[in-house]
Design a protein around this motif. Structure first.
Motif, mmCIF file in Angstrom:
data_model
loop_
_atom_site.group_PDB
_atom_site.id
_atom_site.type_symbol
_atom_site.label_atom_id
_atom_site.label_comp_id
_atom_site.label_asym_id
_atom_site.label_seq_id
_atom_site.Cartn_x
_atom_site.Cartn_y
_atom_site.Cartn_z
ATOM 1 N N LYS A 2 2.304 2.041 -3.396
ATOM 2 C CA LYS A 2 1.230 2.567 -4.264
ATOM 3 C C LYS A 2 0.953 4.026 -3.930
ATOM 4 O O LYS A 2 0.830 4.870 -4.818
ATOM 5 N N ALA A 3 0.853 4.318 -2.634
ATOM 6 C CA ALA A 3 0.551 5.697 -2.206
ATOM 7 C C ALA A 3 1.675 6.639 -2.631
ATOM 8 O O ALA A 3 1.416 7.759 -3.101
ATOM 9 N N GLU B 258 1.559 7.166 -6.403
ATOM 10 C CA GLU B 258 0.427 8.011 -6.806
ATOM 11 C C GLU B 258 0.679 9.480 -6.472
ATOM 12 O O GLU B 258 0.332 10.377 -7.230
ATOM 13 N N GLU B 259 1.322 9.724 -5.340
ATOM 14 C CA GLU B 259 1.667 11.121 -4.992
ATOM 15 C C GLU B 259 2.708 11.665 -5.974
ATOM 16 O O GLU B 259 2.645 12.827 -6.382
ATOM 17 N N LYS C 71 0.834 -1.208 0.000
ATOM 18 C CA LYS C 71 0.000 0.000 0.000
ATOM 19 C C LYS C 71 0.861 1.246 0.000
ATOM 20 O O LYS C 71 0.538 2.243 -0.622
#
Ligand code: THU
Length: 144
Positions: free
Chosen positions: A12-13, A16-17, A9
């Protein structure tokens, strides 16, 4: 391809940022880069490259993201993500200056540097690569 348990996770975070920050890249002569760092306060800070017509005055996305984290009171970072547009043929890796800077602020030399390509603002997860700082910069400069 990264091992399954390396893309969680958090990765992914971060990616994405970094993809969000990529949209703000200020490009005059090169290409856009987005980055994000997980800082010691548990927050994710994004950054983009900012170019200048005078070479050497601009900044890479990774150092921009680190400045973002430091300006919020952080002195250590725990993980880094870097992204470029999918049309960019070059495999994205932090440059030598950024690796040194990442090393200056890294919680430890094993921190992950996760990279990926982005298309239409979306991370292409099949392009994700995971490196360790120590692999990319085995002998950082230190004067302590
Ligand atoms: N760049 C980054 O932002 N990060 C890197 O690790 C490598 C290069 C920037 C510098 C310049 O603005 C553009 O990418 C093209 O070289």
């Amino acid at each position: 391809m990264p091992k399954k348990d390396e893309i969680g996770k958090l990765e992914k975070a971060l990616l994405e940022e970094a993809a969000k920050a990529l949209k703000n890249a200020y490009v005059l002569w090169g290409f856009g880069v987005g980055a994000a760092v997980l800082a010691e306060d548990g927050e994710i800070y994004g950054g983009c490259n900012v170019e200048s017509w005078v070479s050497g005055l601009g900044i890479c996305a990774e150092r921009c993201a680190i400045h973002h984290a430091v300006s919020h009171g952080n002195k250590k970072i725990r993980e880094v993500a870097v992204v470029v547009g999918a049309r960019n043929k070059a495999e994205i890796k932090p440059c030598g200056a950024c690796l040194q800077y990442i090393s200056d602020f890294a919680e430890n030399p094993e921190i992950k540097i996760v990279t990926a390509k982005v298309e239409d603002g979306k991370v292409l997860f099949e392009t994700v690569k995971v490196n360790r700082l120590r692999e990319l910069l085995p002998q950082p400069f230190k004067n302590e």
